[in-house]
Write an enzyme that holds these catalytic residues in place. Structure first.
Site, PDB file in Angstrom:
ATOM      1  N   ILE A 668       0.834  -1.199   0.000  1.00 30.83           N
ATOM      2  CA  ILE A 668       0.000   0.000   0.000  1.00 30.83           C
ATOM      3  C   ILE A 668       0.868   1.247   0.000  1.00 30.83           C
ATOM      4  CG2 ILE A 668      -1.697   1.318   1.336  1.00 30.83           C
ATOM      5  CD1 ILE A 668      -2.804  -1.355   2.334  1.00 30.83           C
ATOM      6  N   ASP A 688      12.386   0.291   8.196  1.00 31.98           N
ATOM      7  CA  ASP A 688      12.557  -0.794   9.165  1.00 31.98           C
ATOM      8  C   ASP A 688      13.944  -1.407   9.046  1.00 31.98           C
ATOM      9  OD1 ASP A 688      10.071  -0.499  10.256  1.00 31.98           O
ATOM     10  OD2 ASP A 688       9.115  -1.949   8.929  1.00 31.98           O
ATOM     11  N   ARG A 751      -5.058  -1.305   9.990  1.00 36.41           N
ATOM     12  CA  ARG A 751      -6.157  -1.946  10.682  1.00 36.41           C
ATOM     13  C   ARG A 751      -5.965  -1.853  12.178  1.00 36.41           C
ATOM     14  NH1 ARG A 751      -4.265  -4.722   6.885  1.00 36.41           N
ATOM     15  NH2 ARG A 751      -3.080  -6.101   8.250  1.00 36.41           N
ATOM     16  N   ASP A 775      -9.332   5.638   7.508  1.00 37.90           N
ATOM     17  CA  ASP A 775      -9.945   4.562   6.723  1.00 37.90           C
ATOM     18  C   ASP A 775     -10.574   3.540   7.654  1.00 37.90           C
ATOM     19  OD1 ASP A 775     -10.581   2.725   4.779  1.00 37.90           O
ATOM     20  OD2 ASP A 775      -8.561   1.934   4.615  1.00 37.90           O
ATOM     21  N   GLU A 780     -14.288  -1.330  14.582  1.00 43.53           N
ATOM     22  CA  GLU A 780     -14.970  -1.065  13.308  1.00 43.53           C
ATOM     23  C   GLU A 780     -16.466  -0.873  13.508  1.00 43.53           C
ATOM     24  OE1 GLU A 780     -15.154  -2.840   8.771  1.00 43.53           O
ATOM     25  OE2 GLU A 780     -13.752  -3.635  10.224  1.00 43.53           O
ATOM     26  N   HIS A 797     -13.290   0.449   6.341  1.00 41.70           N
ATOM     27  CA  HIS A 797     -12.152  -0.035   5.551  1.00 41.70           C
ATOM     28  C   HIS A 797     -12.593  -0.706   4.255  1.00 41.70           C
ATOM     29  CE1 HIS A 797      -8.144  -1.293   4.702  1.00 41.70           C
ATOM     30  NE2 HIS A 797      -8.330  -2.561   4.980  1.00 41.70           N
TER      31      HIS A 797
END
Length: 831
Positions: A668, A688, A751, A775, A780, A797
């Site tokens: 993404i 990272d 998420r 998003d 949720e 999402h």
């Protein structure tokens, strides 16, 4: 204003538009993106586009590419191109890069108009791009186009495996309007749906019909066009009176209309085109609407005769009769003859090929004199187009459509040459040979089925072949189903037996009979696209229970063999232990952080994921959230919740020159970086693995690695695209928010609780950051206090993805599930 008034004496489409704009300058010509655009505003906007093009060297007769997703800006661009004396070539950005390259090269397009970032993403950065957002130079006078000048070139599927461009003149379109409009009572109060892609010539009628009669074109956002419930709501709220539809698409709308209790609509006319009308669907809609039912008109036509050729207003007798596809009589400007193989006119009642003559017959195929000569014939002193369509003349003089005399078919209104589908499949090294046919599912929807002979003995990967097809041809040419065969059926003379191919395709699509043994038990715990869910029900024993509680889930999985999940439900070790028959966990999303892979591997459970489709969709959504939040946060909230945000409409957000800070550079993040660079942003990212190789990889993508502290302090937009792990829980906490610029925006497409939402609420209300575009939220469906803030956009999402993306995810999931249950290796297996 009389419906035909601007038409009188018009010599070109620009002349026609000038007359309409002069008669009704302050009336709405378009509505879209939440506002009306008057004829005067459209006139000025198209003047600016013409000035930009003339300044770039565009002249009379040139072909200009148009690269734009469906939006309210497209009509101004098209009129501007015509005002510059040029013709437009629609380039759908959803087409594969190779196809776009071919079209640009074949049409010899030197200049295209569109978003430079989008052009780069589509691989068209080798063509000069005119940005319509650039300041317009002083207007340069341009002469009115000649009636025989080309207005547009639309590419259709080709029997040789390559698309071909059909050249349509101003005179062709004017003849269509002059013949069609007097047949109806259209006027300034009518509001027309502008529903179809500009790569489909139905859009020509949808745009110029209202502009010629002083009406309003209601631009249907792409997201609403794919989401039937949203489209029905738009028809009601916008008061659409003239709806133009392909029958297979109208089938879904009719079903939604009935399921919604037949709500009040302003529809006066529904005009069908592109494929055979479904009389049963029209009859059901009419019965549900009662006295409010609109007039239904069935039109037949092809691109080469300028949109429409014949038409018939459907009567109750038609709906109850035995004629399956009544297409009526030729339009006043055209003549239709039915001819046999010897090119002789057949007697009434006999079947013949439709030959069309008249002022709607187009100029032919671009740079294809051999093909033009074959399909456009001179006979009896008149120029005719051989359609390849079969019909017979009924006793009342009307025509009944009977299909094709070749291998061309229609899928959702798009012309599809089976040879092009087959050629694309054969280009895959894993395929020895292929044949295609169209059949229908139990609901009557067309399905493109491919019979494939593998090139070797290795396991046949449907997923890989579908991926190859999507990268090669437009979506309408990608088969819905693939059937492996040892050899293609042949006739005694050694040719492909098309009838046998059709029989095999029909058999593969027929509902499977119930078997004596039990069917595989599938549990679906997260939302899935309706087409994929219907296919699951046809094949397996399916139970759907969305987002069950943890205790309920443990009971549900006791005899489950397959779990279909996204991101809303965790499949932990306890769930896997409670499911002794579990064979597969099918994940449709961009990660597997909600699945215990170690426990699954220990239990011999296959886990696969479908990440490749969703990542681009989420990245596109992230850019939309950024643009929307930067421009107008409250407007964004409405647009994004409705799935109607539009990059082009929000391009004035002044993101160019700003810094995007990416926390997470996976699928993404990498995709979002490309999109952000395309709109002129600087992109920095945390790393990272800070190795020279990783830094070089990021540099190649135009991404500057930096520390988290410096990213938070300098980024104008901080975007989170990381998986949910122990390390990323509350990654953005109170301290991180205090480190951000007061003018910064926070965008989250990760998420779960990556963001401390209590700290975010405080930061937003205290003015520590400018706004947030989320998003997802930690829980949720329950955004809590954040939803009440004006400087916050929240969208669910997966639900915010386009319907097309969700459908693709569903198809790949189904293909992968079949492979896994058959014991074969799945390309997207997680271990």
């Amino acid at each position: 204003m009389h419906s035909a008034e601007p038409m009188a004496g018009a010599r070109s489409l620009t002349d026609l538009f000038a007359r309409s704009a002069g008669l009704r300058p302050q009336a709405p010509a378009l509505t879209g993106n939440g506002r009306d655009i008057t004829y005067a505003e459209l006139d000025r906007a198209s003047d600016d586009i013409a000035a930009l093009l003339v300044d770039a060297g565009v002249g009379r007769g040139d072909l200009v590419g148009v690269l734009l997703e469906r939006s309210h800006r497209m009509p101004g661009w098209i009129i501007g191109i015509l005002k510059a004396g040029a013709a437009y070539v629609p380039l759908d950005p959803t087409y594969p890069r190779d196809r776009l390259h071919y079209m640009v090269a074949d049409a010899q397009v030197k200049i295209l108009i569109g978003d430079p970032g989008q052009a780069a993403v589509c691989g068209l950065d080798g063509v000069r791009v005119v940005d319509p957002a650039a300041p317009a130079p002083a207007a340069t006078p341009v002469g009115t186009p000649d009636p025989q000048d080309p207005a547009y070139v639309i590419y259709t599927s080709g029997s040789t495996g390559r698309p071909k461009g059909c050249v349509v003149t101003h005179a062709n379109v004017l003849a269509l309007l002059d013949a069609m409009l007097p047949l109806f009572d259209f006027g300034p109060r009518d509001r027309w749906s502008l529903f179809h892609s500009f790569s489909f010539d139905f859009s020509v009628w949808e745009l110029w019909g209202p502009l010629a009669t002083g009406g309003t074109a209601v631009v249907v956002p792409a997201a609403a066009a794919r989401a039937t419930e949203d489209f029905l709501r738009l028809l009601a709220t916008e008061g659409v009176t003239v709806l133009n539809q392909v029958p297979s698409v109208f089938r879904f709308l009719a079903r939604e209309y009935a399921d919604s209790g037949a709500p009040d609509l302003a529809l006066r006319h529904v005009i069908f085109g592109g494929e055979n009308v479904d009389l049963d669907v029209v009859r059901a809609f009419t019965e549900a609407a009662g006295e409010r039912a609109p007039t239904f008109v069935n039109m037949y036509g092809v691109t080469e005769t300028t949109v429409f050729t014949t038409g018939r207003t459907l009567t109750p007798e038609d709906l109850a009769g035995s004629v399956r596809s009544p297409i009526g009589v030729p339009l006043p400007h055209l003549t239709v003859e039915l001819r046999d193989d010897a090119l002789e006119v057949v007697a009434d009642g006999e079947v013949g090929e439709m030959w069309v003559a008249g002022t709607g017959v187009t100029a032919g195929y671009l740079h294809r004199p051999d093909l033009t000569a074959d399909r456009f014939r001179t006979s009896g002193g008149r120029r005719w187009y051989r359609t390849g369509d079969l019909a017979r003349r009924l006793p009342d003089g009307a025509l009944e459509y009977l299909g094709r005399n070749d291998q061309q078919v229609k899928i959702r209104g798009h012309r599809v040459e089976l040879a092009e589908v087959e050629e694309a499949l054969r280009a895959d090294a894993a395929v020895h040979d292929a044949a295609a046919a169209v059949t229908r599912d139990p609901d009557g929807n067309p399905l493109l089925v491919a019979l494939v002979v593998a090139a070797g003995d290795d396991a046949f990967s449907v997923t890989a072949l579908r991926r190859h097809a999507r990268a090669t041809v437009p979506a309408q040419l990608v088969p819905n189903r693939f059937l492996r065969v040892d050899a293609l059926p042949l006739t005694p003379s050694g040719k492909l037996d098309r009838r046998a191919v059709q029989e095999l395709a029909d058999a593969a699509s027929a509902p499977r009979p119930a078997t004596a043994g039990p069917r595989t038990r599938v549990l679906v715990v997260d939302p899935l696209h309706e087409s994929a869910l219907a296919e699951l029900h046809r094949t397996y024993d399916v139970h759907v229970e969305l987002r069950p509680s943890a205790d309920r889930l443990l009971r549900l999985v006791e005899d489950t063999e397959v779990i279909v999940v996204r991101s809303g439900v965790r499949i932990g070790a306890d769930v896997i232990r409670a499911a002794p028959r579990l064979k597969v966990v099918a994940r449709a999303g961009s990660g597997v952080d909600n699945i215990d892979l170690d426990a699954a591997e220990a239990a011999g459970v296959t886990v696969f994921n479908v990440p490749g489709v969703s990542a681009p969709a989420v990245a596109e959504l992230a850019l939309g959230l950024m643009l929307a939040a930067a421009r107008h946060i409250v407007l964004a909230d409405r647009q994004v919740r409705a799935g109607t945000w539009n990059k082009a409409a929000l391009a004035g957000a002044e993101l160019g020159g700003k810094t995007l800070g990416l926390v997470g550079v996976g699928r993404i993040g990498s995709r979002l970086a490309r999109l952000a660079l395309g709109v002129g942003m600087r992109v920095v990212a945390t790393v990272d693995r800070d190795t020279p190789q990783r830094r070089a990889e990021l540099a190649d993508q135009g991404i500057e690695p930096t520390s988290r502290e410096r990213l938070l302090a300098t980024a104008d937009v901080v975007c989170l695209a990381v998986p949910l792990t122990d390390r990323t829980h509350h990654l953005i906490d109170d301290g991180a928010l205090r480190a951000m610029k007061r003018s910064a925006l926070l965008v989250n497409v990760s998420r779960g609780p990556v963001v401390d939402e209590e700290a975010l609420y405080r930061a937003l209300t205290d003015g520590e950051i400018a706004g947030a575009a989320l998003d997802v939220v930690a829980e949720e469906g329950n955004p809590g206090r954040l939803a009440g803030l004006d400087n916050v956009v929240i969208t669910p999402h997966i639900g915010a993805m386009s319907a097309d993306s969700q459908e693709r995810i569903g198809r790949i999931l189904l293909d992968s599930l079949r492979e896994a249950l058959a014991g074969r290796k799945v390309a997207t297996a997680c271990r």
